[in-house]
Write an enzyme that holds these catalytic residues in place. Sequence first.
Site, short mmCIF file in Angstrom:
data_model
loop_
_atom_site.label_atom_id
_atom_site.label_comp_id
_atom_site.label_asym_id
_atom_site.label_seq_id
_atom_site.Cartn_x
_atom_site.Cartn_y
_atom_site.Cartn_z
CE1 TYR A 29 -3.78 -2.35 0.26
CE2 TYR A 29 -2.58 -3.32 2.10
CZ TYR A 29 -3.60 -3.38 1.18
OH TYR A 29 -4.44 -4.45 1.15
CG ASP A 93 -28.21 -3.58 -1.19
OD1 ASP A 93 -27.86 -3.79 -2.38
OD2 ASP A 93 -28.74 -4.46 -0.48
CG HIS A 106 -9.77 -1.30 -4.87
ND1 HIS A 106 -10.20 -1.63 -3.60
CD2 HIS A 106 -10.84 -1.39 -5.69
CE1 HIS A 106 -11.49 -1.93 -3.67
NE2 HIS A 106 -11.90 -1.79 -4.91
CB ILE A 107 -3.96 1.77 -2.55
CG1 ILE A 107 -4.69 3.00 -1.96
CG2 ILE A 107 -2.46 1.97 -2.58
CD1 ILE A 107 -4.43 3.22 -0.48
CB SER A 108 -2.93 -3.04 -4.03
OG SER A 108 -4.14 -3.70 -3.69
#
Length: 149
Positions: A29, A93, A106-108
Site C-alpha cells: 500500500y 445497497d 483501490h490502492i493496489s
Amino acid sequence: MAATATPGPILVLNGPNLNMLGIRQPEVYGSATLDDVVRLCERTAAKFDRKVVAFQSNSEGALIDRIHQARGAESGIVINPGGLTHTSVALRDALVIPELPIVEVHISNVHAREEFRQHSYISAIATAVIAGMGIQGYAAAIEFLARPR
C-alpha cells in the site's frame, strides 16, 4: 442571467483498516498515510474550485450512515471500501441510495492479488473503477468527478 449553483463537495470514503495506511503492509500500500490521501484529494479538488469531505471508519454501519447523509448534500462519492469490497452487500445497497456518481478506488491492483480480492460488490454500481495507481488513484477519481460534464 441566473447564477449557476456550485456543485456540492465530493465525499471521499475510506473503509476498514485504511486509517493504518503508511503502517500496514507498506510493500503493498506504500508509505503514504490517510492524511496524505486526504490532502491529495483536497489539492486535486481545489484545481477545479471544488471541495471534498473525507470520512473513514472501520465500522460498516458508520460508513452506511455516512452514505445515507450524502443524498442531496454531496455531488459524488470516491470510495475505497477496503475489505468490505469483497463482503458487503449492505454497503453496495447503501451506495445506490444517494443517486450520485461513484468512483471505486483501490490502492493496489486487486486483480493481481489473492482470488478473493478480485470480486467486488461495488464495481457493478460504480461509474468508474480505479485500481493499482497507489494513492494517485484518488486524485484521478476526484478529477473525474470534478470535471464538468
